[in-house]
Design a protein around this motif. Structure first.
Motif, PDB file in Angstrom:
ATOM      1  N   ILE A 247       3.480  17.795 -68.885  1.00 31.35           N
ATOM      2  CA  ILE A 247       4.516  17.848 -69.911  1.00 31.35           C
ATOM      3  C   ILE A 247       4.466  16.533 -70.674  1.00 31.35           C
ATOM      4  N   VAL A 248       4.154  16.628 -71.949  1.00 35.80           N
ATOM      5  CA  VAL A 248       4.011  15.457 -72.793  1.00 35.80           C
ATOM      6  C   VAL A 248       5.384  15.080 -73.331  1.00 35.80           C
ATOM      7  N   PRO A 249       5.786  13.817 -73.157  1.00 35.21           N
ATOM      8  CA  PRO A 249       7.080  13.416 -73.716  1.00 35.21           C
ATOM      9  C   PRO A 249       7.037  13.474 -75.235  1.00 35.21           C
ATOM     10  N   GLU A 250       8.126  13.856 -75.809  1.00 39.22           N
ATOM     11  CA  GLU A 250       8.200  13.924 -77.262  1.00 39.22           C
ATOM     12  C   GLU A 250       9.621  13.644 -77.713  1.00 39.22           C
ATOM     13  N   HIS A 251       9.751  13.242 -78.937  1.00 37.98           N
ATOM     14  CA  HIS A 251      11.063  13.004 -79.534  1.00 37.98           C
ATOM     15  C   HIS A 251      11.331  14.138 -80.515  1.00 37.98           C
TER      16      HIS A 251
END
Length: 175
Positions: free
Chosen positions: A136-140
């Motif tokens: 799961i890639v962190p994103e804003h």
């Protein structure tokens, strides 16, 4: 590249509440409502950042087991909680169930089906096709969070929740 400190305040209440999935298969929400949830919100309102405040229902339930500082309206600031005794069984999870592979697979598929409406489609596809390599890639993202007070719903739940949960869910979906 910045470090930020989060200061959370928490309100805890005890009792019955109503929970429902509302929305559509493409956009699902899980709601919890009722007087118990309202009391948790009130308890949180009596807290400062870093505090845990108990509603009167929870204070009564834990009487003599935790140290509480008196707050107004019967609420209490949690001051001390004794540690759990090892092996008391409260934290043990039995998953997946014992038994053959078919039973375990059915259990896991059921769990994933319950979670699926809340997952982005691309993440769900990665879980299904390669469960050991899901990243799961962190994103804003810009998001909107809404807290709504549906006046009268808590009383409706008290009056009809056990007998007609589908009617209450229907009202929430319409709202």
């Amino acid at each position: 590249g910045e470090t930020r400190a989060l200061r959370i305040k928490c309100g805890i209440s005890s009792g019955r509440y109503f929970a429902a999935h509302i929305g559509t298969g493409q956009s699902m929400a899980y709601v919890t409502i009722g007087h118990t949830v309202n009391q948790a919100d009130q308890a949180e309102g009596h807290a400062q950042p870093g505090d845990v405040v108990l509603a009167p229902s929870t204070r009564d339930l834990l009487a003599g087991q935790v140290a509480v500082e008196e707050r107004e309206e019967g609420f209490g600031l949690l001051r001390d909680v004794p540690p759990l005794e090892p092996g008391d069984g409260r934290l043990a999870l039995a998953e997946p169930p014992e038994g053959d592979v078919d039973r375990q697979m059915a259990y896991l598929v059921d769990r994933l089906d319950r979670l699926a409406p809340y997952l982005p489609p691309d993440l769900l596809a990665r879980i299904v096709t390669n469960p050991s390599r899901v990243h799961i890639v962190p994103e804003h993202r810009l998001v909107t969070v809404m807290f709504a007070n549906y006046v009268g719903i808590s009383d409706l739940i008290d009056d009809m929740g056990d007998r007609h949960p589908e009617l209450i869910t229907q009202h929430l979906n319409a709202y």
